[in-house]
Motif scaffolding. Structure first.
Motif, PDB file in Angstrom:
ATOM      1  N   ARG A  19       0.846  -1.192   0.000  1.00 34.01           N
ATOM      2  CA  ARG A  19       0.000   0.000   0.000  1.00 34.01           C
ATOM      3  C   ARG A  19       0.879   1.239   0.000  1.00 34.01           C
ATOM      4  O   ARG A  19       1.005   1.912   1.016  1.00 34.01           O
ATOM      5  N   GLN A  21       0.393   4.129  -1.100  1.00 29.79           N
ATOM      6  CA  GLN A  21      -0.299   5.373  -0.786  1.00 29.79           C
ATOM      7  C   GLN A  21      -0.399   5.605   0.722  1.00 29.79           C
ATOM      8  O   GLN A  21      -0.371   6.749   1.181  1.00 29.79           O
ATOM      9  N   ALA A  22      -0.467   4.536   1.517  1.00 28.57           N
ATOM     10  CA  ALA A  22      -0.493   4.695   2.978  1.00 28.57           C
ATOM     11  C   ALA A  22       0.841   5.256   3.450  1.00 28.57           C
ATOM     12  O   ALA A  22       0.887   6.144   4.307  1.00 28.57           O
ATOM     13  N   GLU A  49      -4.895  10.211   0.547  1.00 26.79           N
ATOM     14  CA  GLU A  49      -6.080   9.825   1.322  1.00 26.79           C
ATOM     15  C   GLU A  49      -7.179   9.303   0.393  1.00 26.79           C
ATOM     16  O   GLU A  49      -7.842   8.308   0.709  1.00 26.79           O
ATOM     17  N   GLU A  52      -6.714   5.812  -0.566  1.00 29.46           N
ATOM     18  CA  GLU A  52      -7.025   4.907   0.547  1.00 29.46           C
ATOM     19  C   GLU A  52      -8.529   4.898   0.847  1.00 29.46           C
ATOM     20  O   GLU A  52      -8.936   4.382   1.884  1.00 29.46           O
ATOM     21  N   ARG A  54     -10.367   7.408   1.698  1.00 30.72           N
ATOM     22  CA  ARG A  54     -10.595   8.230   2.891  1.00 30.72           C
ATOM     23  C   ARG A  54     -10.929   9.651   2.435  1.00 30.72           C
ATOM     24  O   ARG A  54     -10.140  10.567   2.612  1.00 30.72           O
TER      25      ARG A  54
END
Length: 168
Positions: A19, A21-22, A49, A52, A54
């Motif tokens: 991941r 992007q995290a 975000e 993800e 979010r």
């Protein structure tokens, strides 16, 4: 090897993480902890975000970026995001909330007027822009937008006057 920045993992290693992007969001938060007015990091934090799933955190990052820096790039990104999601009313509401909390509400008001124009809500655009006229009348961008609104409404005389004001 190829490093993103001193002390970071290599770009190849980063891209191969499950991941990335995290990790990107964590990196951008770290950058912002040291330099809260770093606009690219704040924009990219919002993008990370979104990757993800979010959304609320992404919008919050962009709102915080605007509140921290006053940069219109955040208002543009919020507007574009909600247009892309086909939720223009959420863009209007977000701009309304920023107007309510901004120390200087001129830019969010201008962007809301421009958004109304973009959405073909010409009466609302005219009202919104009329409310800030005294504060922004020296701006060619303001007069250009008014000219576009008048033109779209078929009021060519007022459109020409507004476009002419851009040149003064």
């Amino acid at each position: 090897g190829s490093r993103c920045m001193p002390g970071s993992i290599s770009a190849t290693a980063w891209l191969s993480t499950p991941r990335p992007q995290a990790e990107a969001a964590a990196l951008f938060r770290s950058l912002l902890a040291h330099e809260p007015r770093f606009i690219p990091a704040r924009i990219m934090l919002g993008e990370a975000e979104l990757l993800e799933d979010r959304e609320a955190e992404a919008i919050a990052a962009w709102r915080a970026g605007y509140q921290e820096t006053g940069s219109p790039v955040f208002l543009q990104r919020i507007e574009d995001y909600f247009i892309e999601q086909e939720e223009p009313m959420r863009a209007i509401e977000t701009l309304r909330a920023l107007i309510a909390t901004a120390g200087n509400d001129l830019l969010p008001r201008f962007y809301r007027g421009r958004l109304y124009y973009r959405l073909e809500m010409l009466e609302e655009a005219t009202k919104q822009l009329g409310g800030i006229e005294e504060r922004i009348k020296s701006s060619p961008t303001y007069h250009f937008l008014l000219g576009r609104i008048h033109h779209r409404r078929g009021d060519l005389q007022r459109a020409v006057e507004s476009f002419g004001a851009c040149l003064r």
